[in-house]
Design an enzyme around this catalytic site. Structure first.
Site, PDB file in Angstrom:
ATOM      1  N   TYR A  74      -4.333   4.484   7.694  1.00 37.59           N
ATOM      2  CA  TYR A  74      -5.555   4.090   7.896  1.00 37.59           C
ATOM      3  C   TYR A  74      -6.045   4.190   9.236  1.00 37.59           C
ATOM      4  CZ  TYR A  74      -3.262   1.147   4.283  1.00 37.59           C
ATOM      5  OH  TYR A  74      -2.691   0.764   3.267  1.00 37.59           O
ATOM      6  N   SER A 130       0.748  -1.267  -0.065  1.00 41.15           N
ATOM      7  CA  SER A 130       0.049   0.220   0.034  1.00 41.15           C
ATOM      8  C   SER A 130       0.872   1.306  -0.011  1.00 41.15           C
ATOM      9  CB  SER A 130      -0.825   0.101   1.247  1.00 41.15           C
ATOM     10  OG  SER A 130      -1.974  -0.944   1.110  1.00 41.15           O
ATOM     11  N   LYS A 152       0.657   3.594  -2.919  1.00 37.75           N
ATOM     12  CA  LYS A 152      -0.508   4.344  -3.101  1.00 37.75           C
ATOM     13  C   LYS A 152      -0.064   5.888  -3.172  1.00 37.75           C
ATOM     14  CE  LYS A 152      -3.573   1.010  -0.809  1.00 37.75           C
ATOM     15  NZ  LYS A 152      -4.336   0.922   0.353  1.00 37.75           N
ATOM     16  N   VAL A 176       1.288  -3.856   4.186  1.00 39.45           N
ATOM     17  CA  VAL A 176       1.300  -4.945   4.803  1.00 39.45           C
ATOM     18  C   VAL A 176       2.263  -5.835   4.656  1.00 39.45           C
ATOM     19  CG1 VAL A 176      -1.327  -5.090   5.033  1.00 39.45           C
ATOM     20  CG2 VAL A 176      -0.080  -5.988   3.142  1.00 39.45           C
ATOM     21  N   TYR A 187      -3.313  -2.760 -10.398  1.00 42.27           N
ATOM     22  CA  TYR A 187      -3.154  -2.440  -8.894  1.00 42.27           C
ATOM     23  C   TYR A 187      -2.474  -3.494  -8.316  1.00 42.27           C
ATOM     24  CZ  TYR A 187      -4.499  -1.776  -4.202  1.00 42.27           C
ATOM     25  OH  TYR A 187      -4.170  -1.519  -2.541  1.00 42.27           O
TER      26      TYR A 187
END
Length: 610
Positions: free
Chosen positions: A247, A70, A73, A265, A195
């Site tokens: 998050y 992630s 991103k 992660v 993605y």
């Protein structure tokens, strides 16, 4: 720049210590919802930092490859902004924190727009905005963009990609929802496959630190100089990283750590302190929210120990921190030296280095000063840090300078901090940490001139020169008497009167009538002026074989400075009216020659400093 300087840097020593301490932290578990990620060794721990000056610090498994997940991103969001512009991107993806997990389906009820680009829904929408070019499809452009950030070619871990693709049903469902709301303008399968590949790019902790450094450096890679992201979009990327990058822990993160960051992660965390550095931490053990346990702890400690919270209020100055650097081969202390001493300093003075600092010392500026000093340490034995123009130090710079002091002492070198009386916190910290080097200690000298003089004396003492005379009663050593015969010297001595002056005695005061000059046979005197409030400024110190008060031989004006005996001093006072005319002429000629040479030396010094 000598790379060994980074190895011994206080910053490197600090992250070495953090790394060692965190190896015992074994909380959390490796991510298992992507089967291939379970292959990671839970004991891996890598920490890296890259400053906006391009200085790289790393420890542990900092070069161990893992998938970015992630953290990608943040980079693709910046690329989407460059491709589509701010308005179009905002029409597809919001910037509000969701307060929910990374894989939550957080869409606006009416529009279907994801809440922000850091959750999976927003990241998939962002990836769908990446444009393809005739000679570069979207994935190639993403890899090339990553390469501009890291400074090296990037590649995908095909095994992890297949594992993600085989198990990424929730992300496919999110992509279909986005397509149904008109957020995606390409097929869900095409976008979600892009993605998955994006998340499977291989990076290291060093790469993450370099990515962070690009964002800290207004979009420019500090090592390669390549623009990774247009400057106008850097603040947008950092903003969403600050509010959404961790998050449902984003609030706690910005509250406790206070740096824009993004986690993945795979075990990575990339953090940014704008204008100073990028930080990359890799450790696969995750907490319940999907963030690296050790990574969070490393960032917490770094932020706390060095007061790096983004909202920590610190004064700043527009001036550069390093005002001036010079050695003593040409620019010596105010103590007047004889020919033998000057010869030693001309040959060995480069071993004394003075650093004049100014402005506000923060982590980044103190780190740069430390690196520059350590890079020159092999060629220097005595260092003086002049802090007269430093207006303040924060906790980070105090720790860095304190570590630097200890490092230099361990290397058998001498370091002095001068003019630091106004830096109370700095002095208190240094005094509270046991100095393990020889005396005098790092805070011994109040001003730079006396510190430099002490260093010069060490060089002169090492040279075992006869220049360090304790007694010179022969007038032929005086520059004013260089052209005189033996009979003329004896006539001059007979015309004068010897004095024994006790240490601390005032010989004459500024404003006194100037009627004589003094030849020093033994001892030491200091020429100084009163600067008010009980302080005085030393103009020069003089020893055996030197003269003071002689300029009045030309103009007979009043004394312009005070002269005091530093030690018990024996000198010959010669009244101007008692000097035979022929000898007066010779003295004036010698004085003219002396000052002509001095002007030449001073001109060379000014040219060097300019």
């Amino acid at each position: 720049m000598d790379k060994r300087a980074f190895q011994f840097s206080p910053v490197q020593r600090y992250i070495d210590r953090i790394h060692e301490e965190l190896l015992d932290l074994n909380d959390g578990a490796v991510a298992d919802y992507i089967p291939e990620l379970t292959r990671a060794d839970p004991s891996w721990l890598g920490i890296a930092m890259v400053t906006v000056d391009g200085h790289v610090y790393q420890v542990g498994d900092s070069r161990q490859s893992f998938t970015i997940q992630s953290i990608s991103k943040a980079i693709t969001y910046g690329l989407a902004l460059e491709d589509r512009g701010l308005d179009q991107v905002l029409s597809k993806v919001g910037v509000e924190p969701s307060g929910e997990a990374f894989n939550s389906i957080s869409l606006e009820p009416d529009t279907g727009r994801p809440m922000n680009p850091m959750i999976n829904a927003g990241a998939i929408a962002t990836t769908g905005l990446i444009e393809g070019k005739p000679d570069a499809p979207p994935m190639q452009r993403i890899l090339e963009t990553f390469g501009r950030y890291t400074g090296r070619p990037m590649e995908i871990d095909e095994t992890v990609y297949r594992s993600e693709s085989d198990t990424g049903h929730r992300n496919r469902a999110i992509a279909h929802l986005l397509f149904g709301h008109g957020i995606l303008d390409r097929t869900p399968e095409e976008v979600v496959d892009l993605y998955f590949r994006q998340c499977s790019i291989l990076v290291t902790a060093r790469d993450l630190a370099m990515i962070g450094a690009c964002l800290a450096n207004n979009g420019v890679n500090p090592v390669t100089g390549v623009v990774a992201l247009q400057a106008r979009y850097v603040e947008k990327v950092l903003s969403v990283m600050s509010t959404c990058g961790m998050y449902d822990f984003s609030g706690g993160w910005i509250y406790n750590v206070g740096m824009p960051a993004k986690s993945g992660v795979g075990g990575g965390i990339m953090a940014v302190l704008p204008g100073q550095f990028g930080l990359g931490v890799f450790s696969p053990r995750l907490d319940a929210k999907g963030n690296s346990v050790r990574g969070i702890e490393a960032c917490k400690r770094l932020s706390k120990d060095f007061s790096l919270h983004l909202f920590h209020v610190a004064r700043s100055t527009s001036a550069t921190v390093m005002r001036q650097v010079y050695d003593c081969a040409k620019r010596t202390s105010r103590r007047r030296r004889n020919a033998a001493e000057l010869a030693v300093l001309a040959a060995q003075g480069h071993r004394i280095r003075v650093y004049e600092l100014q402005g506000e010392l923060l982590f980044g500026s103190a780190e740069s000063v430390g690196v520059e000093i350590l890079s020159e340490l092999a060629r220097v034995d005595y260092l003086v840090l002049d802090l007269k123009r430093v207006i303040g130090t924060d906790q980070a710079s105090i720790l860095v300078l304190s570590e630097l002091c200890m490092r230099i002492a361990d290397a058998g070198k001498r370091l002095f901090f001068t003019d630091s009386k106004n830096l109370y916190r700095f002095r208190k910290h240094l005094q509270g940490n046991a100095y393990r080097g020889p005396e005098p200690g790092p805070l011994h000298f109040d001003d730079t001139d006396h510190a430099v003089e002490w260093c010069e004396n060490q060089l002169i003492g090492e040279a075992d020169t006869t220049g360090v005379d304790t007694s010179v009663a022969d007038l032929s050593h005086q520059y004013l008497c260089a052209a005189m015969t033996g009979d003329e010297l004896e006539a001059l001595r007979q015309a004068g009167r010897e004095h024994e002056i006790k240490a601390g005695s005032r010989i004459f005061n500024a404003g006194d009538c100037a009627e004589s000059m003094f030849f020093i046979f033994s001892g030491e005197v200091e020429v100084w002026i009163d600067t008010g409030a009980g302080h005085h400024l030393r103009l020069t110190s003089l020893g055996p074989g030197m003269v003071f008060g002689e300029v009045a031989l030309v103009n007979r004006k009043r004394r312009t400075a005070n002269v005091s005996a530093v030690t018990d001093t024996r000198c010959l006072e010669l009244r101007f009216d008692d000097i035979p005319e022929a000898l007066r002429v010779k003295m004036l000629m010698s004085m003219a020659s002396h000052f002509a040479n001095k002007i030449e030396r001073d001109t060379q010094l000014i040219q060097q400093l300019a």
